[in-house]
Write a protein that holds these residues in place. Sequence first.
Motif, PDB file in Angstrom:
ATOM      1  N   UNK A  80       1.428  -0.814  -6.501  1.00 32.86           N
ATOM      2  CA  UNK A  80       0.773  -1.092  -5.216  1.00 32.86           C
ATOM      3  C   UNK A  80      -0.646  -1.604  -5.395  1.00 32.86           C
ATOM      4  N   UNK A  81      -1.122  -2.340  -4.391  1.00 31.69           N
ATOM      5  CA  UNK A  81      -2.512  -2.810  -4.396  1.00 31.69           C
ATOM      6  C   UNK A  81      -3.474  -1.673  -4.102  1.00 31.69           C
ATOM      7  N   UNK A  82      -3.065  -0.764  -3.200  1.00 32.83           N
ATOM      8  CA  UNK A  82      -3.915   0.361  -2.818  1.00 32.83           C
ATOM      9  C   UNK A  82      -3.064   1.598  -2.636  1.00 32.83           C
ATOM     10  N   UNK A  83      -3.683   2.758  -2.846  1.00 36.09           N
ATOM     11  CA  UNK A  83      -3.051   4.056  -2.626  1.00 36.09           C
ATOM     12  C   UNK A  83      -3.941   4.855  -1.683  1.00 36.09           C
ATOM     13  N   UNK A  84      -3.328   5.426  -0.641  1.00 39.16           N
ATOM     14  CA  UNK A  84      -4.060   6.240   0.330  1.00 39.16           C
ATOM     15  C   UNK A  84      -3.488   7.653   0.330  1.00 39.16           C
ATOM     16  N   UNK A  85      -4.354   8.646   0.311  1.00 37.96           N
ATOM     17  CA  UNK A  85      -3.928  10.042   0.352  1.00 37.96           C
ATOM     18  C   UNK A  85      -4.135  10.561   1.772  1.00 37.96           C
ATOM     19  N   UNK A  86      -3.035  10.991   2.402  1.00 34.61           N
ATOM     20  CA  UNK A  86      -3.076  11.487   3.776  1.00 34.61           C
ATOM     21  C   UNK A  86      -2.897  13.000   3.749  1.00 34.61           C
ATOM     22  N   UNK A  87      -3.799  13.717   4.409  1.00 39.33           N
ATOM     23  CA  UNK A  87      -3.708  15.175   4.480  1.00 39.33           C
ATOM     24  C   UNK A  87      -4.300  15.638   5.803  1.00 39.33           C
ATOM     25  N   UNK A  88      -3.630  16.592   6.430  1.00 40.52           N
ATOM     26  CA  UNK A  88      -4.097  17.142   7.711  1.00 40.52           C
ATOM     27  C   UNK A  88      -4.330  16.037   8.732  1.00 40.52           C
ATOM     28  N   UNK A  89      -3.506  14.994   8.693  1.00 39.59           N
ATOM     29  CA  UNK A  89      -3.589  13.952   9.710  1.00 39.59           C
ATOM     30  C   UNK A  89      -4.656  12.909   9.493  1.00 39.59           C
ATOM     31  N   UNK A 101      -5.243   5.958  -8.653  1.00 39.49           N
ATOM     32  CA  UNK A 101      -5.319   7.172  -7.835  1.00 39.49           C
ATOM     33  C   UNK A 101      -3.990   7.920  -7.867  1.00 39.49           C
ATOM     34  N   UNK A 102      -2.884   7.200  -7.863  1.00 40.80           N
ATOM     35  CA  UNK A 102      -1.572   7.847  -7.947  1.00 40.80           C
ATOM     36  C   UNK A 102      -1.401   8.566  -9.282  1.00 40.80           C
ATOM     37  N   UNK A 103      -1.938   7.980 -10.338  1.00 39.89           N
ATOM     38  CA  UNK A 103      -1.867   8.631 -11.654  1.00 39.89           C
ATOM     39  C   UNK A 103      -2.680   9.922 -11.662  1.00 39.89           C
ATOM     40  N   UNK A 104      -3.813   9.908 -10.982  1.00 33.31           N
ATOM     41  CA  UNK A 104      -4.637  11.121 -10.872  1.00 33.31           C
ATOM     42  C   UNK A 104      -3.883  12.213 -10.130  1.00 33.31           C
ATOM     43  N   UNK A 105      -3.182  11.825  -9.045  1.00 33.27           N
ATOM     44  CA  UNK A 105      -2.401  12.793  -8.283  1.00 33.27           C
ATOM     45  C   UNK A 105      -1.252  13.355  -9.112  1.00 33.27           C
ATOM     46  N   UNK A 106      -0.626  12.495  -9.902  1.00 29.88           N
ATOM     47  CA  UNK A 106       0.472  12.935 -10.763  1.00 29.88           C
ATOM     48  C   UNK A 106      -0.006  13.999 -11.750  1.00 29.88           C
ATOM     49  N   UNK A 161       0.846  -1.184   0.000  1.00 29.75           N
ATOM     50  CA  UNK A 161       0.000   0.000   0.000  1.00 29.75           C
ATOM     51  C   UNK A 161       0.888   1.243   0.000  1.00 29.75           C
ATOM     52  N   UNK A 162       0.517   2.224  -0.808  1.00 33.11           N
ATOM     53  CA  UNK A 162       1.256   3.479  -0.886  1.00 33.11           C
ATOM     54  C   UNK A 162       0.539   4.553  -0.081  1.00 33.11           C
ATOM     55  N   UNK A 163       1.325   5.361   0.620  1.00 33.90           N
ATOM     56  CA  UNK A 163       0.815   6.531   1.341  1.00 33.90           C
ATOM     57  C   UNK A 163       1.368   7.765   0.654  1.00 33.90           C
ATOM     58  N   UNK A 164       0.482   8.612   0.154  1.00 36.62           N
ATOM     59  CA  UNK A 164       0.895   9.843  -0.503  1.00 36.62           C
ATOM     60  C   UNK A 164       0.218  11.023   0.187  1.00 36.62           C
ATOM     61  N   UNK A 165       0.734  12.213  -0.047  1.00 35.39           N
ATOM     62  CA  UNK A 165       0.124  13.391   0.553  1.00 35.39           C
ATOM     63  C   UNK A 165       1.090  14.549   0.614  1.00 35.39           C
ATOM     64  N   UNK A 166       0.576  15.758   0.868  1.00 32.63           N
ATOM     65  CA  UNK A 166       1.429  16.952   0.927  1.00 32.63           C
ATOM     66  C   UNK A 166       2.448  16.856   2.055  1.00 32.63           C
ATOM     67  N   UNK A 167       3.512  17.646   1.958  1.00 32.47           N
ATOM     68  CA  UNK A 167       4.475  17.733   3.055  1.00 32.47           C
ATOM     69  C   UNK A 167       3.776  18.190   4.326  1.00 32.47           C
TER      70      UNK A 167
END
Length: 249
Positions: free
Chosen positions: A213-222, A232-237, A30-36
Amino acid sequence: MLEIRGLAASIEDKPILKGIDITVPDGEIHAIMGPNGSGKSTLGYVLAGREEYEVTAGGVTFNGADLLAMEPEERAVAGIFLAFQAPIELPGVNNANFLRTALNAIRRARGEEELDAAQFLKTARAAAKTLAMKEDLLKRNVNVGFSGGEKKRNEVLQMAILKPRLAILDETDSGLDIDALRIVADGVNALRSPDFSALVITHHQRLLDLLVPNRVHVLAHGRIVRSGGPELALELEKSGYAAMVQEAA
């Protein structure tokens, strides 16, 4: 494998994680993506057991056991591995001795026979070869004088030798050129099995192209604001984080 429910955590009374829910089944990446500053590294640190972080709510189970009740060394024995975004240098600590000590500590705790120096070196040299690492890096002090790429490969070498059940990769791809990125990804993919899972913290689609990855999760503001498949990662890109984070606010 890993189940996180309502996890909240803070550091120095500052809330960072504000209710994380993620389930990582056996054998999945699983991938975790999100802003700094969104809490991605904090999540990895909390799972690994860094003492500076205080869990204020929620729970984490790992293979059916209460992960948060374990000391960091108990988590390592259970199979948790954290690859750092910025691996530290350990002057005076030989790389091979460090790895052998870590491996034998885990084997001893599991009731397994320890490896002698010759057995370990055979294992370490074979692992280093698959990662295109120069053998002399095993003779040097841990990460001292290593390039950025060598430090990241050394993290993956540790993972290849320790064979964790769950690897948490905190931006292991940061600062890597294309060739080094592929070698790191190949090292992770070589461990893929029903007994291995991973949480990959990254900003870059290039790594996910190699890991798929099997799943991608977007983490923001905790919080996890959205989850989906690799698309989903392609959409973020393509569109970035801003619209998605604002939509979930």
